[in-house]
Motif scaffolding. Sequence first.
Motif, PDB file in Angstrom:
ATOM      1  N   LYS A 245      19.149  45.093   5.483  1.00  0.00           N
ATOM      2  CA  LYS A 245      18.904  44.153   6.609  1.00  0.00           C
ATOM      3  C   LYS A 245      18.228  44.885   7.768  1.00  0.00           C
ATOM      4  O   LYS A 245      18.605  44.721   8.931  1.00  0.00           O
ATOM      5  CB  LYS A 245      20.214  43.510   7.086  1.00  0.00           C
ATOM      6  CG  LYS A 245      20.775  42.494   6.109  1.00  0.00           C
ATOM      7  CD  LYS A 245      21.968  41.787   6.727  1.00  0.00           C
ATOM      8  CE  LYS A 245      22.616  40.841   5.750  1.00  0.00           C
ATOM      9  NZ  LYS A 245      22.024  39.555   5.639  1.00  0.00           N
TER      10      LYS A 245
ATOM     11  N   MET B  75      16.278  40.089   4.809  1.00  0.00           N
ATOM     12  CA  MET B  75      16.060  41.544   4.848  1.00  0.00           C
ATOM     13  C   MET B  75      15.562  42.014   6.213  1.00  0.00           C
ATOM     14  O   MET B  75      15.431  43.207   6.454  1.00  0.00           O
ATOM     15  CB  MET B  75      15.024  41.927   3.785  1.00  0.00           C
ATOM     16  CG  MET B  75      15.451  41.553   2.387  1.00  0.00           C
ATOM     17  SD  MET B  75      14.104  41.709   1.230  1.00  0.00           S
ATOM     18  CE  MET B  75      14.813  40.862  -0.181  1.00  0.00           C
TER      19      MET B  75
ATOM     20  N   SER C 292      15.637  45.624  -3.609  1.00  0.00           N
ATOM     21  CA  SER C 292      14.805  44.983  -2.577  1.00  0.00           C
ATOM     22  C   SER C 292      14.079  45.994  -1.705  1.00  0.00           C
ATOM     23  O   SER C 292      12.973  45.748  -1.251  1.00  0.00           O
ATOM     24  CB  SER C 292      15.679  44.118  -1.687  1.00  0.00           C
ATOM     25  OG  SER C 292      16.224  43.108  -2.446  1.00  0.00           O
ATOM     26  N   GLN C 293      14.741  47.146  -1.488  1.00  0.00           N
ATOM     27  CA  GLN C 293      14.126  48.198  -0.672  1.00  0.00           C
ATOM     28  C   GLN C 293      12.773  48.587  -1.263  1.00  0.00           C
ATOM     29  O   GLN C 293      11.751  48.621  -0.569  1.00  0.00           O
ATOM     30  CB  GLN C 293      15.063  49.416  -0.681  1.00  0.00           C
ATOM     31  CG  GLN C 293      14.783  50.416   0.388  1.00  0.00           C
ATOM     32  CD  GLN C 293      15.786  50.266   1.528  1.00  0.00           C
ATOM     33  OE1 GLN C 293      15.649  49.360   2.335  1.00  0.00           O
ATOM     34  NE2 GLN C 293      16.790  51.107   1.563  1.00  0.00           N
TER      35      GLN C 293
ATOM     36  N   VAL D 293      19.318  43.341   0.048  1.00  0.00           N
ATOM     37  CA  VAL D 293      18.657  42.855   1.267  1.00  0.00           C
ATOM     38  C   VAL D 293      18.067  44.008   2.099  1.00  0.00           C
ATOM     39  O   VAL D 293      17.936  43.902   3.317  1.00  0.00           O
ATOM     40  CB  VAL D 293      19.611  41.978   2.136  1.00  0.00           C
ATOM     41  CG1 VAL D 293      19.766  40.610   1.549  1.00  0.00           C
ATOM     42  CG2 VAL D 293      20.956  42.634   2.326  1.00  0.00           C
ATOM     43  N   ALA D 294      17.700  45.101   1.405  1.00  0.00           N
ATOM     44  CA  ALA D 294      17.022  46.240   2.034  1.00  0.00           C
ATOM     45  C   ALA D 294      17.748  46.717   3.302  1.00  0.00           C
ATOM     46  O   ALA D 294      17.113  47.071   4.294  1.00  0.00           O
ATOM     47  CB  ALA D 294      15.568  45.881   2.337  1.00  0.00           C
TER      48      ALA D 294
END
Lengths: 531, 38
Positions: A37, A263, A171-172, A34-35
């Motif tokens: 968040k 994210m 995800s990042q 989720v990068a």
Amino acid sequence: MNAYSVGMFVSMVCYLTISAFVSRKIKDANDFYVAGKNAPTYLIAGSMIASLLGTGLFMADAAMCYEGNFSSVIIMIGILVSAYIVGAVFFGRYLRRSNVLTIPEFFEKRFCSSALKNLASVIAVITTAAYLLSILQGIGTLMSAVTGVNYNVCIIISLSVFTTITIASGSQGVLITDTLMALVFTGALVVSVFFITYKFGGWYHAVGLIASNPLSSDIISWGGKLGSLYDTGVQNLGWGIVYGLVWMSVGMVSPWQASRYLMAKNEHTVIRSAPISAFFIFILEFLAGMAAVMVNIANPYLKDSSYVMIWASMNLLPKVLGVVLLTGILAAGISSATTYLSLIGSTIANDMIQHGSRGSVRIGRLSMAAVSGIVLMLAIANPPSIRWFMHLGGSIIACAWMPVAIASIFSRRVTKAGAYYGMLVGFLSCFCLKIFINIKNIELPVYLEPSLIGMLCNMIVLIVVSSLSNVTEEEKRAREYLLRIPETELASCEVSKTLRWVRGSIVVGVVIMFVLLIFWVLPYLHYKYMA
Amino acid sequence: MGELLVSIFIGFWLIGTGVISYFGLKKEFQKEKEGRDG
């Protein structure tokens, strides 16, 4: 190796380099899935645009517009983009608030039911994999047509690129490469469209050429070209409205869209990204649709209409611009594929196998590699119809998840049993109907679209089963927690800024209406009836 | 003239969803603020 192949190759090397750089910043599952968040508004909006607009826009939707269904596509997109605003306000910020890594985990937390999470996970993996397959087919078709290299070699190369990006940087990296790719294909499309129209004597002259020719004027009329979709204009518009509503549901709750909210840095970011995504998605669809329509002036006899934008890139644009547009289309495909693959890995690792921890990242990476292998084998088998797979994935999500997701926030009476059976019946009814209709080659009236039937079945079962069971205390507490705005989100300057952004979404509606009037309706009516 | 209706429909649909979202959000923020103040 031609100039187009070189452009595609260079762009893929660039994306791989960026993802290698980002991968060094991945420390834990939170970063990977989720990068951290912590994503700002522009990355959330960029990723939402990039994950929706893939080969579906440049191949499937463009093909429909070229064939004469511009009005149906534009009404579908008009309804769809409202999902970004409604979805962010009425679902996305609650999802962000729930502090989970995936949407199936949200259902588990809200209804205190791991059975519901397992069902949602299976549905997420099936639909996302179907969608990933359609994207891979699209990328393979594009690369093969442009480079002349064998289709199978093309899908192996593209799959290796997007799998490497996703596995390395999670995800990042997906957020950053998605946003860069969105910039690439937005710029490429805008410049190319205006160049194509310039070639036909300017925008208004090009619309005039289409409108004043009796053979092509129906292509951009309100009812479209009769027979290319349905036999009457009303049915064609009905298709646009029905699919618009289905895709609006998809846009609101689908894992590949709503997961971006998880994210976001905070709930304000979720809401502020909405008008940006809605505006750009509509404008890009409008421009791509119009460009595809205008190809009719130069070549109304394309054998396979899904090649319309590829043909335009190679025949209507100067070589450099053609390379840029094709690189942009490739970027659109790869950016969507990275989103879907990262979602599958995240769902398998967090919802199906284990929770959190460093081991979860390893399992996520292995899952992504395994799913890539399966999707590659399916793509080599090359099942026909990109659009069918795309609609299958979208329809199932709308039928299985949408009623449950909305009820989970706004209904006091919905129970875990109601949610579980509603989701199950919605999924099965849509999936079985879609397969049955496809095998038997049945043509249903537009109002009997399986997605609508599936959503209706879900709602009926949700209401009936919930009325036969009771809401437990822990479910009640879980909902109360979701409805309480966290203290950190209540700073008055941030609240008024966010409300200004939502007012901006009303302005988006006004601007879009004027864009349609100025660039489509008025010139079309002028050339058709007055010139 | 159907084209005109299509573009007006799309415009009003988007304006309508924007208005619903705006008032929905505003009401919720107000309710939360009043709840905490009171």
